[in-house]
Motif scaffolding. Structure first.
Motif, mmCIF file in Angstrom:
data_model
loop_
_atom_site.group_PDB
_atom_site.id
_atom_site.type_symbol
_atom_site.label_atom_id
_atom_site.label_comp_id
_atom_site.label_asym_id
_atom_site.label_seq_id
_atom_site.Cartn_x
_atom_site.Cartn_y
_atom_site.Cartn_z
ATOM 1 N N HIS A 36 -0.881 1.093 -4.127
ATOM 2 C CA HIS A 36 -1.596 1.067 -2.843
ATOM 3 C C HIS A 36 -2.877 0.238 -2.977
ATOM 4 O O HIS A 36 -3.666 0.445 -3.901
ATOM 5 C CB HIS A 36 -1.924 2.512 -2.472
ATOM 6 C CG HIS A 36 -2.532 2.717 -1.122
ATOM 7 N ND1 HIS A 36 -1.787 2.827 0.026
ATOM 8 C CD2 HIS A 36 -3.827 2.886 -0.746
ATOM 9 C CE1 HIS A 36 -2.583 3.050 1.061
ATOM 10 N NE2 HIS A 36 -3.835 3.089 0.614
ATOM 11 N N ASP A 38 -6.295 -0.849 -0.996
ATOM 12 C CA ASP A 38 -7.174 -0.504 0.124
ATOM 13 C C ASP A 38 -8.066 -1.679 0.473
ATOM 14 O O ASP A 38 -9.013 -1.990 -0.259
ATOM 15 C CB ASP A 38 -8.027 0.717 -0.250
ATOM 16 C CG ASP A 38 -7.206 1.996 -0.217
ATOM 17 O OD1 ASP A 38 -6.639 2.294 0.848
ATOM 18 O OD2 ASP A 38 -7.113 2.677 -1.254
ATOM 19 N N HIS A 69 -2.913 -1.500 2.639
ATOM 20 C CA HIS A 69 -3.518 -0.674 3.685
ATOM 21 C C HIS A 69 -4.718 -1.438 4.247
ATOM 22 O O HIS A 69 -5.773 -1.509 3.604
ATOM 23 C CB HIS A 69 -3.937 0.668 3.063
ATOM 24 C CG HIS A 69 -4.578 1.615 4.024
ATOM 25 N ND1 HIS A 69 -5.214 2.767 3.608
ATOM 26 C CD2 HIS A 69 -4.695 1.601 5.377
ATOM 27 C CE1 HIS A 69 -5.691 3.410 4.669
ATOM 28 N NE2 HIS A 69 -5.389 2.712 5.742
ATOM 29 N N MET A 71 -7.723 -1.742 6.347
ATOM 30 C CA MET A 71 -8.770 -1.047 7.113
ATOM 31 C C MET A 71 -9.736 -2.124 7.580
ATOM 32 O O MET A 71 -10.889 -2.213 7.127
ATOM 33 C CB MET A 71 -9.453 -0.005 6.222
ATOM 34 C CG MET A 71 -8.561 1.202 5.967
ATOM 35 S SD MET A 71 -9.139 2.212 4.598
ATOM 36 C CE MET A 71 -8.430 1.304 3.239
ATOM 37 N N ASP A 178 -2.835 9.921 3.181
ATOM 38 C CA ASP A 178 -3.789 9.201 2.340
ATOM 39 C C ASP A 178 -5.154 9.884 2.406
ATOM 40 O O ASP A 178 -5.773 9.937 3.469
ATOM 41 C CB ASP A 178 -3.874 7.760 2.865
ATOM 42 C CG ASP A 178 -4.712 6.847 1.996
ATOM 43 O OD1 ASP A 178 -5.182 7.287 0.937
ATOM 44 O OD2 ASP A 178 -4.885 5.673 2.399
#
Ligand code: DX5
Ligand code: ZN
Length: 221
Positions: A36, A38, A69, A71, A178
Motif C-alpha cells: 500500500h 499512501d 491510495h 489522498m 485502512d
C-alpha cells in the motif's frame, strides 16, 4: 469454517522511507498480497508524502500488487502518471473530486483496478452510484493524514453495509479498511465483510512480520 480469505496490504507509511526498497522486500517476504502506497498532497490531507517517481523507482523490486491510495485533490490530473509508474490498483477519495465517475472510468479503461475511498464522515450512500463500477471500496477507519491513529469502531457499520449491498446487488467489489488495524479488531472487521486489511504501524512494529500475518489469519478462522 472459513468462507473466504483475508488479504493484507502493508503500508510503506509505517516503514522507514530512507530504506524503502528494503521495506518493500520485507512486505513481500511476509506473505502479504499487496503493498500500500499512501500518496498525500498537503491539501486534501495535511501531510505530504511522495509522488509517482517513488512508486516508479520501487516497481522493479517487487511483483506485489501495487495498491496506490491517492489522498490528493483533483486525482484525475495524476491518474495517468501513476499508471505509468506501475500502479495495479488506484484508489481515489470520493471527497476529492467532482468527477468521481470519470476518474474511476479512466482507471478502469487503462486496465487497472479502480477503488473508491470514503472518509469517516462520509456515508456509504454517497458512493452508491459508483458501486457497480468499482473493483474495491476502501473504508477509512481513521481520518486520513497520518499513520498510528486510533481505529474508529463506528466504521464497522459501513463495512457491514457495503457487504450487504454487495450481496443484494450482485456486486463484486472487495472491501478494504485502512487505519488503526491490528490484532484487536481484525476478527470483527472480517466477520462484517472485510477482504483487505491495510496496516502500517501494527505491521512494522512486529519483528516477525510473516508470523504476525499468520496470527491474523488464525484470528479470523
Ligand atoms: C492513513 C493512511 C494509512 C496508514 C495506516 O492516512 O491512509 O494507510 O498508513 O497506518 P496505521 O496502520 O498506522 O493506522
Ligand atoms: Zn492508506
Amino acid at each position: 469454517m472459513k468462507q473466504r480469505s483475508l488479504m493484507f496490504s502493508p503500508s510503506l507509511l509505517g516503514g522507514d522511507f530512507s530504506r524503502a526498497g528494503e521495506e518493500l522486500s520485507i512486505i513481500a517476504a511476509s506473505g502479504a498480497d499487496y503493498a500500500h502506497f499512501d500518496i498525500m498532497d498537503g491539501s486534501f490531507v495535511p501531510e505530504i508524502t511522495f509522488g509517482a517517481k517513488f512508486v516508479e523507482d520501487l516497481r522493479p523490486l517487487s511483483d506485489l500488487v501495487f495498491d496506490i491510495h491517492l489522498m490528493i485533490e483533483n486525482p484525475e490530473k495524476h491518474i495517468e502518471r501513476f499508471i505509468k509508474a506501475g500502479a495495479d490498483m488506484i484508489t481515489v477519495h470520493a471527497e476529492s473530486t467532482r468527477h468521481l465517475w470519470r476518474v474511476l472510468s479512466m482507471i478502469k479503461e487503462s486496465g487497472k483496478d479502480a477503488g473508491v475511498a470514503i472518509n469517516p464522515g462520509t456515508p456509504v450512500s454517497f458512493i452508491e452510484s459508483v458501486l457497480p463500477i468499482v473493483d474495491s471500496v476502501l473504508v477509512m477507519t481513521v481520518n486520513p493524514g497520518w499513520g498510528g491513529q486510533r481505529f474508529i469502531p463506528q466504521m464497522i457499520d459501513k463495512i457491514q453495509e457495503l457487504d450487504s449491498r454487495r450481496t443484494d446487488g450482485g456486486l463484486r467489489y472487495i472491501i478494504g479498511a485502512d487505519g488503526g488495524i491490528g490484532k484487536k479488531n481484525i476478527r470483527e472487521l472480517y466477520l462484517n465483510g472485510l477482504d483487505l486489511a491495510i496496516m502500517g504501524t501494527s505491521f512494522f512494529s512486529e519483528d516477525d512480520k510473516g508470523g504476525f500475518l499468520h496470527e491474523l489469519e488464525g484470528l479470523v478462522e
